[in-house]
Structure formats: C-alpha cells, structure tokens
Design a protein around this motif. Structure first.
Motif, PDB file in Angstrom:
ATOM      1  N   VAL A 143     -17.832 -18.349   2.634  1.00  0.00           N
ATOM      2  CA  VAL A 143     -16.498 -18.844   2.192  1.00  0.00           C
ATOM      3  C   VAL A 143     -15.991 -19.626   3.183  1.00  0.00           C
ATOM      4  CG1 VAL A 143     -14.134 -18.451   1.384  1.00  0.00           C
ATOM      5  CG2 VAL A 143     -16.149 -16.882   0.920  1.00  0.00           C
ATOM      6  N   TYR A 144     -15.755 -20.980   2.812  1.00  0.00           N
ATOM      7  CA  TYR A 144     -15.237 -21.787   3.846  1.00  0.00           C
ATOM      8  C   TYR A 144     -13.761 -22.395   3.674  1.00  0.00           C
ATOM      9  CZ  TYR A 144     -20.340 -22.799   4.282  1.00  0.00           C
ATOM     10  OH  TYR A 144     -21.535 -22.686   4.758  1.00  0.00           O
ATOM     11  N   GLY A 145     -13.316 -22.657   4.792  1.00  0.00           N
ATOM     12  CA  GLY A 145     -11.694 -23.242   4.613  1.00  0.00           C
ATOM     13  C   GLY A 145     -11.802 -24.707   4.628  1.00  0.00           C
ATOM     14  N   GLU A 146     -10.532 -25.216   4.679  1.00  0.00           N
ATOM     15  CA  GLU A 146     -10.135 -26.680   4.705  1.00  0.00           C
ATOM     16  C   GLU A 146     -10.786 -27.376   6.042  1.00  0.00           C
ATOM     17  OE1 GLU A 146      -9.074 -28.888   2.357  1.00  0.00           O
ATOM     18  OE2 GLU A 146      -9.239 -27.158   0.988  1.00  0.00           O
ATOM     19  N   GLN A 147     -10.936 -26.394   6.850  1.00  0.00           N
ATOM     20  CA  GLN A 147     -11.208 -26.818   8.237  1.00  0.00           C
ATOM     21  C   GLN A 147     -12.763 -27.297   8.367  1.00  0.00           C
ATOM     22  OE1 GLN A 147     -11.121 -24.140  11.433  1.00  0.00           O
ATOM     23  NE2 GLN A 147     -11.098 -25.697  13.121  1.00  0.00           N
ATOM     24  N   ALA A 148     -13.686 -26.737   7.539  1.00  0.00           N
ATOM     25  CA  ALA A 148     -15.049 -27.224   7.273  1.00  0.00           C
ATOM     26  C   ALA A 148     -14.794 -28.251   6.299  1.00  0.00           C
ATOM     27  CB  ALA A 148     -15.661 -25.988   6.600  1.00  0.00           C
ATOM     28  N   LEU A 149     -14.462 -28.481   5.594  1.00  0.00           N
ATOM     29  CA  LEU A 149     -14.213 -29.898   4.925  1.00  0.00           C
ATOM     30  C   LEU A 149     -14.008 -30.977   5.629  1.00  0.00           C
ATOM     31  CD1 LEU A 149     -14.363 -31.394   2.203  1.00  0.00           C
ATOM     32  CD2 LEU A 149     -12.206 -30.813   1.781  1.00  0.00           C
ATOM     33  N   GLY A 150     -12.555 -30.949   6.702  1.00  0.00           N
ATOM     34  CA  GLY A 150     -12.537 -31.885   7.597  1.00  0.00           C
ATOM     35  C   GLY A 150     -13.454 -32.224   8.430  1.00  0.00           C
ATOM     36  N   ALA A 151     -14.402 -30.903   8.930  1.00  0.00           N
ATOM     37  CA  ALA A 151     -15.472 -31.419   9.899  1.00  0.00           C
ATOM     38  C   ALA A 151     -16.371 -32.111   9.410  1.00  0.00           C
ATOM     39  CB  ALA A 151     -15.858 -30.013  10.428  1.00  0.00           C
ATOM     40  N   ILE A 152     -16.874 -31.827   8.148  1.00  0.00           N
ATOM     41  CA  ILE A 152     -17.819 -32.739   7.390  1.00  0.00           C
ATOM     42  C   ILE A 152     -17.791 -34.027   7.185  1.00  0.00           C
ATOM     43  CG2 ILE A 152     -19.457 -32.502   5.126  1.00  0.00           C
ATOM     44  CD1 ILE A 152     -19.315 -29.407   5.095  1.00  0.00           C
ATOM     45  N   ARG A 153     -16.248 -34.084   6.779  1.00  0.00           N
ATOM     46  CA  ARG A 153     -15.941 -35.508   6.532  1.00  0.00           C
ATOM     47  C   ARG A 153     -15.920 -36.454   7.854  1.00  0.00           C
ATOM     48  NH1 ARG A 153     -10.924 -34.245   2.498  1.00  0.00           N
ATOM     49  NH2 ARG A 153     -12.232 -34.481   0.513  1.00  0.00           N
ATOM     50  N   LEU A 154     -15.632 -35.761   8.906  1.00  0.00           N
ATOM     51  CA  LEU A 154     -15.667 -36.458  10.328  1.00  0.00           C
ATOM     52  C   LEU A 154     -17.144 -36.442  10.689  1.00  0.00           C
ATOM     53  CD1 LEU A 154     -14.426 -37.704  12.926  1.00  0.00           C
ATOM     54  CD2 LEU A 154     -14.351 -35.098  13.809  1.00  0.00           C
ATOM     55  N   ILE A 155     -18.003 -35.570  10.520  1.00  0.00           N
ATOM     56  CA  ILE A 155     -19.599 -35.818  10.756  1.00  0.00           C
ATOM     57  C   ILE A 155     -20.195 -36.951   9.667  1.00  0.00           C
ATOM     58  CG2 ILE A 155     -21.721 -34.567  10.330  1.00  0.00           C
ATOM     59  CD1 ILE A 155     -20.368 -31.744  10.756  1.00  0.00           C
ATOM     60  N   ARG A 156     -19.656 -37.045   8.836  1.00  0.00           N
ATOM     61  CA  ARG A 156     -20.236 -38.318   7.967  1.00  0.00           C
ATOM     62  C   ARG A 156     -19.558 -39.429   8.292  1.00  0.00           C
ATOM     63  NH1 ARG A 156     -24.328 -37.708   6.623  1.00  0.00           N
ATOM     64  NH2 ARG A 156     -23.996 -39.718   5.637  1.00  0.00           N
ATOM     65  N   HIS A 157     -18.561 -39.413   8.854  1.00  0.00           N
ATOM     66  CA  HIS A 157     -17.728 -40.620   9.359  1.00  0.00           C
ATOM     67  C   HIS A 157     -18.588 -40.971  10.650  1.00  0.00           C
ATOM     68  CE1 HIS A 157     -14.855 -43.559  10.379  1.00  0.00           C
ATOM     69  NE2 HIS A 157     -14.589 -43.191  11.602  1.00  0.00           N
ATOM     70  N   CYS A 158     -18.815 -40.103  11.481  1.00  0.00           N
ATOM     71  CA  CYS A 158     -19.520 -40.532  12.798  1.00  0.00           C
ATOM     72  C   CYS A 158     -20.835 -41.014  12.333  1.00  0.00           C
ATOM     73  CB  CYS A 158     -19.546 -39.306  13.522  1.00  0.00           C
ATOM     74  SG  CYS A 158     -18.123 -38.658  14.474  1.00  0.00           S
ATOM     75  N   ARG A 159     -21.543 -40.257  11.534  1.00  0.00           N
ATOM     76  CA  ARG A 159     -23.040 -40.689  11.269  1.00  0.00           C
ATOM     77  C   ARG A 159     -22.950 -42.106  10.611  1.00  0.00           C
ATOM     78  NH1 ARG A 159     -26.619 -39.950  13.731  1.00  0.00           N
ATOM     79  NH2 ARG A 159     -28.007 -39.560  12.077  1.00  0.00           N
ATOM     80  N   ASP A 160     -21.949 -42.452   9.595  1.00  0.00           N
ATOM     81  CA  ASP A 160     -21.950 -43.700   9.040  1.00  0.00           C
ATOM     82  C   ASP A 160     -21.617 -44.843  10.148  1.00  0.00           C
ATOM     83  OD1 ASP A 160     -21.938 -42.456   6.472  1.00  0.00           O
ATOM     84  OD2 ASP A 160     -19.956 -42.918   6.148  1.00  0.00           O
ATOM     85  N   LEU A 161     -20.971 -44.500  11.322  1.00  0.00           N
ATOM     86  CA  LEU A 161     -20.845 -45.442  12.512  1.00  0.00           C
ATOM     87  C   LEU A 161     -22.185 -45.583  13.232  1.00  0.00           C
ATOM     88  CD1 LEU A 161     -16.975 -44.529  13.408  1.00  0.00           C
ATOM     89  CD2 LEU A 161     -18.086 -46.761  11.967  1.00  0.00           C
ATOM     90  N   ASP A 162     -23.086 -44.771  13.101  1.00  0.00           N
ATOM     91  CA  ASP A 162     -24.470 -44.787  13.879  1.00  0.00           C
ATOM     92  C   ASP A 162     -24.247 -43.906  14.903  1.00  0.00           C
ATOM     93  OD1 ASP A 162     -27.091 -45.307  13.447  1.00  0.00           O
ATOM     94  OD2 ASP A 162     -27.193 -46.788  14.936  1.00  0.00           O
ATOM     95  N   PHE A 163     -23.414 -42.885  15.194  1.00  0.00           N
ATOM     96  CA  PHE A 163     -23.259 -41.951  16.300  1.00  0.00           C
ATOM     97  C   PHE A 163     -24.614 -41.007  16.149  1.00  0.00           C
ATOM     98  CE2 PHE A 163     -18.846 -43.209  16.643  1.00  0.00           C
ATOM     99  CZ  PHE A 163     -18.893 -43.685  18.065  1.00  0.00           C
TER     100      PHE A 163
END
Length: 136
Positions: free
Chosen positions: A37-57
């Motif tokens: 069971v995930y909370g909103e914090q997990a959603l924010g973390a995944i969005r940040l991960i995707r953003h970082c990966r989109d920036l090629d980190f």
C-alpha cells in the motif's frame, strides 16, 4: 493506494515500480493484508525519478538527487550537480558532432566511390576510415 493504481497515476508500469524498488530508488511500502500500500510520497518519488531519467541523469545520479530532496539539501548543491551533468551533456554533444561529420564524410565517399560494388568493398566498412583510425 495499491501498486496498479500507483503505476497508473505515475504513468509507469507495475514492473517499473518493482524495478525501482529492487535497485533502491523507491522504498517498498508496508504491506496491509499481504499487499503493498503506497502513499502520495511514493507517487512524488516516482514522478521525480521519471523527471530525472527524462533529463538523462543516470540511476546513481537519480539516487543522489532523490536523497537530496529527502534530505532537504540546498538548491545550490542541486544546481552544482546539474551543472556537472550539463558539462557531460555538452561533451557528449561535441563527440556526437565529430561522429556526425565522420559518418557524413563516409556516406559521401560511398556515394562517390562505391556505385554498384559489394558491401565488403564499401568505403564505410573499411578499417581506418572512422573517427578512431590512426593518422596516415
């Protein structure tokens, strides 16, 4: 929220979430009734991960950036980190420009010299005609 709902909300697949957990980018949540069971914090973390990966980190860089966010590191440190990444991007662009010129030259040479010949005779496939060839 359950993993499927989280995946849909974040715009990723369930296996992606499991992968992020397996490499330590996302902490596995507590289980309720045997299910994650995930909370909103997990959603924010995944969005940040995707953003970082989109920036090629890289994965490791993304891990560092996540830790920065979670540790409330000053923006100036994040900027320094991003400036280093920008330098690497600029280096890669310069390398790609050299590669582009080399391949364009080979294609042009092929058009001029390989009309109707077989692939093994093609100038593009000849050792010594690329960016790592020794000077004559």
């Amino acid at each position: 929220m359950r993993i499927g709902v989280l995946a849909k909300a974040a715009g990723v697949s369930v296996p992606t979430i499991r992968y992020y957990e397996s490499i330590g980018l996302l902490m596995p949540p507590a289980r309720q009734g045997g299910q994650r069971v995930y909370g909103e914090q997990a959603l924010g973390a995944i969005r940040l991960i995707r953003h970082c990966r989109d920036l090629d980190f890289s994965i490791d860089e993304t891990r560092e950036l996540l830790a920065s966010v979670q540790g409330c590191v000053p923006c100036s440190e994040t900027r320094t980190f991003a400036e280093k990444h920008l330098g690497a991007i600029r280096t890669k662009i310069a390398e790609l420009r050299v590669l582009e010129a080399t391949v364009a030259s080979l294609v042009s040479g092929c058009e001029a010299t390989c009309s109707g010949s077989v692939a093994p005779d093609c100038v593009i496939l000849q050792p010594g005609c690329g960016p790592h060839s020794a000077p004559s």
